[in-house]
Scaffold this motif. Sequence first.
Motif, PDB file in Angstrom:
ATOM      1  N   GLY A  65      27.899  48.300  31.707  1.00  0.00           N
ATOM      2  CA  GLY A  65      28.213  48.758  33.062  1.00  0.00           C
ATOM      3  C   GLY A  65      29.483  49.584  33.176  1.00  0.00           C
ATOM      4  O   GLY A  65      29.888  50.252  32.224  1.00  0.00           O
ATOM      5  N   PRO A  66      30.094  49.530  34.367  1.00  0.00           N
ATOM      6  CA  PRO A  66      31.203  50.422  34.693  1.00  0.00           C
ATOM      7  C   PRO A  66      32.376  50.364  33.719  1.00  0.00           C
ATOM      8  O   PRO A  66      32.913  51.401  33.345  1.00  0.00           O
ATOM      9  CB  PRO A  66      31.665  49.935  36.064  1.00  0.00           C
ATOM     10  CG  PRO A  66      30.533  49.174  36.624  1.00  0.00           C
ATOM     11  CD  PRO A  66      29.751  48.640  35.482  1.00  0.00           C
ATOM     12  N   VAL A  67      32.780  49.136  33.306  1.00  0.00           N
ATOM     13  CA  VAL A  67      33.972  49.043  32.468  1.00  0.00           C
ATOM     14  C   VAL A  67      33.729  49.734  31.125  1.00  0.00           C
ATOM     15  O   VAL A  67      34.546  50.518  30.646  1.00  0.00           O
ATOM     16  CB  VAL A  67      34.374  47.568  32.235  1.00  0.00           C
ATOM     17  CG1 VAL A  67      35.613  47.498  31.371  1.00  0.00           C
ATOM     18  CG2 VAL A  67      34.618  46.878  33.552  1.00  0.00           C
ATOM     19  N   ARG A  68      32.568  49.477  30.542  1.00  0.00           N
ATOM     20  CA  ARG A  68      32.265  50.062  29.237  1.00  0.00           C
ATOM     21  C   ARG A  68      32.208  51.591  29.342  1.00  0.00           C
ATOM     22  O   ARG A  68      32.780  52.304  28.527  1.00  0.00           O
ATOM     23  CB  ARG A  68      30.912  49.518  28.763  1.00  0.00           C
ATOM     24  CG  ARG A  68      30.429  50.118  27.481  1.00  0.00           C
ATOM     25  CD  ARG A  68      29.234  49.315  26.977  1.00  0.00           C
ATOM     26  NE  ARG A  68      28.865  49.733  25.652  1.00  0.00           N
ATOM     27  CZ  ARG A  68      27.885  50.616  25.415  1.00  0.00           C
ATOM     28  NH1 ARG A  68      27.222  51.152  26.414  1.00  0.00           N
ATOM     29  NH2 ARG A  68      27.607  50.956  24.178  1.00  0.00           N
ATOM     30  N   ARG A  69      31.525  52.076  30.376  1.00  0.00           N
ATOM     31  CA  ARG A  69      31.402  53.521  30.528  1.00  0.00           C
ATOM     32  C   ARG A  69      32.779  54.146  30.755  1.00  0.00           C
ATOM     33  O   ARG A  69      33.098  55.192  30.201  1.00  0.00           O
ATOM     34  CB  ARG A  69      30.461  53.820  31.708  1.00  0.00           C
ATOM     35  CG  ARG A  69      30.332  55.289  32.056  1.00  0.00           C
ATOM     36  CD  ARG A  69      29.705  56.076  30.908  1.00  0.00           C
ATOM     37  NE  ARG A  69      29.732  57.511  31.179  1.00  0.00           N
ATOM     38  CZ  ARG A  69      28.675  58.178  31.624  1.00  0.00           C
ATOM     39  NH1 ARG A  69      27.542  57.572  31.838  1.00  0.00           N
ATOM     40  NH2 ARG A  69      28.770  59.466  31.842  1.00  0.00           N
ATOM     41  N   ARG A  70      33.602  53.455  31.570  1.00  0.00           N
ATOM     42  CA  ARG A  70      34.921  53.993  31.846  1.00  0.00           C
ATOM     43  C   ARG A  70      35.737  54.096  30.559  1.00  0.00           C
ATOM     44  O   ARG A  70      36.403  55.094  30.312  1.00  0.00           O
ATOM     45  CB  ARG A  70      35.622  53.105  32.871  1.00  0.00           C
ATOM     46  CG  ARG A  70      36.996  53.578  33.301  1.00  0.00           C
ATOM     47  CD  ARG A  70      36.903  54.861  34.086  1.00  0.00           C
ATOM     48  NE  ARG A  70      38.212  55.374  34.468  1.00  0.00           N
ATOM     49  CZ  ARG A  70      38.811  55.061  35.603  1.00  0.00           C
ATOM     50  NH1 ARG A  70      38.231  54.263  36.448  1.00  0.00           N
ATOM     51  NH2 ARG A  70      39.996  55.566  35.882  1.00  0.00           N
ATOM     52  N   LEU A  71      35.650  53.046  29.738  1.00  0.00           N
ATOM     53  CA  LEU A  71      36.377  53.075  28.464  1.00  0.00           C
ATOM     54  C   LEU A  71      35.930  54.264  27.621  1.00  0.00           C
ATOM     55  O   LEU A  71      36.747  54.997  27.071  1.00  0.00           O
ATOM     56  CB  LEU A  71      36.146  51.768  27.691  1.00  0.00           C
ATOM     57  CG  LEU A  71      36.871  50.534  28.218  1.00  0.00           C
ATOM     58  CD1 LEU A  71      36.374  49.276  27.523  1.00  0.00           C
ATOM     59  CD2 LEU A  71      38.376  50.681  27.994  1.00  0.00           C
ATOM     60  N   MET A  72      34.620  54.448  27.537  1.00  0.00           N
ATOM     61  CA  MET A  72      34.113  55.553  26.709  1.00  0.00           C
ATOM     62  C   MET A  72      34.499  56.905  27.297  1.00  0.00           C
ATOM     63  O   MET A  72      34.881  57.820  26.584  1.00  0.00           O
ATOM     64  CB  MET A  72      32.600  55.438  26.562  1.00  0.00           C
ATOM     65  CG  MET A  72      32.173  54.204  25.785  1.00  0.00           C
ATOM     66  SD  MET A  72      30.459  54.244  25.204  1.00  0.00           S
ATOM     67  CE  MET A  72      29.557  54.432  26.716  1.00  0.00           C
ATOM     68  N   ASP A  73      34.403  57.014  28.639  1.00  0.00           N
ATOM     69  CA  ASP A  73      34.785  58.273  29.284  1.00  0.00           C
ATOM     70  C   ASP A  73      36.252  58.615  29.029  1.00  0.00           C
ATOM     71  O   ASP A  73      36.626  59.775  28.948  1.00  0.00           O
ATOM     72  CB  ASP A  73      34.562  58.184  30.806  1.00  0.00           C
ATOM     73  CG  ASP A  73      33.099  58.364  31.186  1.00  0.00           C
ATOM     74  OD1 ASP A  73      32.329  58.855  30.336  1.00  0.00           O
ATOM     75  OD2 ASP A  73      32.734  58.015  32.320  1.00  0.00           O
ATOM     76  N   MET A  74      37.098  57.571  28.937  1.00  0.00           N
ATOM     77  CA  MET A  74      38.515  57.823  28.701  1.00  0.00           C
ATOM     78  C   MET A  74      38.784  58.124  27.230  1.00  0.00           C
ATOM     79  O   MET A  74      39.940  58.279  26.830  1.00  0.00           O
ATOM     80  CB  MET A  74      39.359  56.627  29.155  1.00  0.00           C
ATOM     81  CG  MET A  74      39.296  56.339  30.648  1.00  0.00           C
ATOM     82  SD  MET A  74      39.769  57.706  31.703  1.00  0.00           S
ATOM     83  CE  MET A  74      41.536  57.497  31.769  1.00  0.00           C
ATOM     84  N   GLY A  75      37.747  58.160  26.434  1.00  0.00           N
ATOM     85  CA  GLY A  75      37.905  58.583  25.048  1.00  0.00           C
ATOM     86  C   GLY A  75      37.877  57.465  24.026  1.00  0.00           C
ATOM     87  O   GLY A  75      38.144  57.702  22.845  1.00  0.00           O
ATOM     88  N   TYR A  93      32.440  63.808  22.687  1.00  0.00           N
ATOM     89  CA  TYR A  93      33.779  63.723  22.110  1.00  0.00           C
ATOM     90  C   TYR A  93      33.827  64.278  20.684  1.00  0.00           C
ATOM     91  O   TYR A  93      34.853  64.825  20.272  1.00  0.00           O
ATOM     92  CB  TYR A  93      34.311  62.284  22.177  1.00  0.00           C
ATOM     93  CG  TYR A  93      35.145  62.025  23.423  1.00  0.00           C
ATOM     94  CD1 TYR A  93      36.358  62.684  23.607  1.00  0.00           C
ATOM     95  CD2 TYR A  93      34.718  61.148  24.405  1.00  0.00           C
ATOM     96  CE1 TYR A  93      37.123  62.466  24.739  1.00  0.00           C
ATOM     97  CE2 TYR A  93      35.481  60.927  25.549  1.00  0.00           C
ATOM     98  CZ  TYR A  93      36.688  61.591  25.718  1.00  0.00           C
ATOM     99  OH  TYR A  93      37.447  61.383  26.836  1.00  0.00           O
ATOM    100  N   TYR A 131      36.746  66.723  28.124  1.00  0.00           N
ATOM    101  CA  TYR A 131      35.552  65.888  28.288  1.00  0.00           C
ATOM    102  C   TYR A 131      34.860  66.193  29.622  1.00  0.00           C
ATOM    103  O   TYR A 131      33.633  66.277  29.697  1.00  0.00           O
ATOM    104  CB  TYR A 131      35.958  64.419  28.213  1.00  0.00           C
ATOM    105  CG  TYR A 131      34.824  63.449  28.361  1.00  0.00           C
ATOM    106  CD1 TYR A 131      33.847  63.326  27.371  1.00  0.00           C
ATOM    107  CD2 TYR A 131      34.720  62.649  29.484  1.00  0.00           C
ATOM    108  CE1 TYR A 131      32.812  62.432  27.512  1.00  0.00           C
ATOM    109  CE2 TYR A 131      33.685  61.745  29.632  1.00  0.00           C
ATOM    110  CZ  TYR A 131      32.731  61.643  28.640  1.00  0.00           C
ATOM    111  OH  TYR A 131      31.703  60.755  28.784  1.00  0.00           O
TER     112      TYR A 131
END
Lengths: 725, 73
Positions: B22-32, A249, A97
Amino acid sequence: METKIALAGNPNSGKTTVFNILTGSKQYVGNWPGVTVEKKEGRLRGFDNVLIQDLPGIYSLSPYSLEEVIARNYIINERPDVILNIVDASNIERNLYLTVQLLEIGLPVVAALNMMDVVRKNGDFINTARLSEMLGCEIIETAAIRGEGLMTAARRAAELAGTEKTPVPRHRFSDPVEQAVTRIGEIISGTVDPQYLRWFAIKLFERDEKVREELGLDANLSAGIENIIRNCEQELDDDAESIITNERYEFIGRLMAACVRREERKNNLTLSDKIDRIVTNRVLALPIFAAVMFVVYYISVTTAGSLLTDFANDVLFGEWIMGNLSEWLAAIGTAGWLTSLIVDGIIGGVGAVLGFLPQMVILFLMLAILEEIGYMARVAFIMDRIFRKFGLSGKSFIPMLIGSGCSVPGIMASRTIENERDRRMTIITTSFIPCGAKIPIIALIAGAIFKGAWWVAPTAYFAGIAAVVISGIILKKTKYFAGQPAPFVMELPPYHLPYAGNILRSVKERSRSFVRKAGTVILLASIVIWFFSSFGMVSGRLLWVEDMEFSILAAAGGLLAPLFAPLGFGSWQPAVATVMGLVAKEEVVGAFGVLFGVAGDALALVEEGAYEGLAAIAAHFTPLSAFSFLLFNLLCAPCFAAIGAIRREMNNAKWTWFAISYHFAFAYSISLIVYQLGLLASGAGFSPASAAALLLVAVLAYLLLHRPYNETRRLKSAAAEIHSS
Amino acid sequence: MKTLKDVKVGKTAVVVKVHGEGPVRRRLMDMGVTKGTSIYVRKVAPLGDPVEVNIRGYELSLRKADCEKIEVE
């Protein structure tokens, strides 16, 4: 010509190991400008013209995390010649990613497919050639732990840096997104570097605040871009950020299907999962954690650590250096005051701190091992629930744990906390935990005044922990610390065998910053305190005084004494001892010994448990005032070394002053409450000071229980006001 | 709406949508954590929170409050 390689990769991808192997000892460690995120750079071994810049470990290039912003700013503004991306092949799906995003930037990328040894051992297969073709970048297979392939990857990156052609990433978004990105690109072309045009266009499509601010587009253009994004969002029925993330993804999903074959495992359990079945087990996790911590402490504080520390303090500094140095200085006819400055002032002060070094090296070593094998992430997982209750995260546990040895490395360990508010809170509260140097004070009070009562030491630790909890709850409600809780979306990396090079380097770096502190802040503070305690005004002239009683420090103590009267110790000696405690906390005991005319070394008497010799000190206190004195000294500002560490980690003078003032105010309030209410309970009359104590209790209760500061609520009420007017 | 918080230990669910901002949502998505990804809930921490899940072949720790933001089926 110099070639700049930027080293990028996920946390736990083996990037640190790669960096250490590629650069060897040619490293420079510092901070990224303006922040306290570590910046490391070095030169490629055998190639002095190749500079390797290690970027922070990151999962993405989002605008929300400090590390990610640092990494992308470096890539965009400093223009490295090539990016070397470390990809953990055993966790390839999520690691790619970042690769996909790095390729979007438009700089040449070489991907090092690391941990291939693990992949092969698991019986998995990755078609590297196919992957390279589909991604559009060169891929080299590596195994950092064995040094396999690393130099090849670095050399390939350096070669690629020389070529003119700009790489074309193969990944395309869906048609509507590509059209939108192209149109945004047309709008901003001319305002940005053409090489990065696509990257900026994608970021604007994601509504990246940082990029918007940076470009400062006028309202017309911004509206045009917003319109393009809205249309695309409507067409695809999702928000722009999700569209982009999902499509990246999905692309990776296609790569996985085409290039990666995973061996089916029995019950799908890896070795790491099996270890975790025990280590993070519902029943066993906490006992195991307690046992691990006990072993760490037992070794670093009581056995090996204290042996070495005693040796350093008593033999190395006490006999060899101080003893011989005094003789030698006397032999060459040095003036008495100069000998005193060198021996008592400088070596006494700096040595007292350096004496802790062996103990700390052992503590650092064991914590580095726990970190390296992956146990620290489990500690955060196990402890998060407790720490979140009072506004900290599971990651705050580690700084506090180290802080019970010494606050300086504890405060430094707060670096691993990503969220700035959590980090500041941890920095402020860590020094409440009694450190090793506060133990002699506790022992003195417990032994000489409470006749060795068993409950004094546990109470001191309990007071420290309570101070952390209460401060967490109070501070979290103020507007400086309020706000959304930091995301605790944390990877639990697989356990792996420690790599000795990384551990030694981590120990070396932490120890070095501790020593550096001793050589600067403490050196200066020791000289100043020595001067004030050795010189006094005698019949109107500044003179060298043998007896500390006539020193400037004693006079200053006399001035400060009334301030401490409501706390029960309003004479000059405790005031002076408290100030001396700022040099190093155990100095409180030493100062008492000198000021109250104890025969022999008070610190040594405490260590031997010979409390009869300390009767002169005991005579000066009631149990209540002694307890109040103990509390104040445990909670008030930490030693200069720790204050220096706070200053460095806060990287801001205002926050440092806030931390120190908070410590002082908190310590003063708690001691006042305890002493005055204690007096009342023992039947003393009601005084203005008792009223002040009761008032403080009320204030404390209010601060603990009132409704927290709420940004949204404030914004809403502000909006309502605007409406009504 | 069924969220990841409702998924029992040892069960697998598929992500429908990540809510919040915000940050939490983006972080979740970035982590897959993206639409269509399956998440296996491995265990709950000893004190009841956070939970450990397996996603895209690695282990991730999530607080229950964040699990509530992840709509699954």
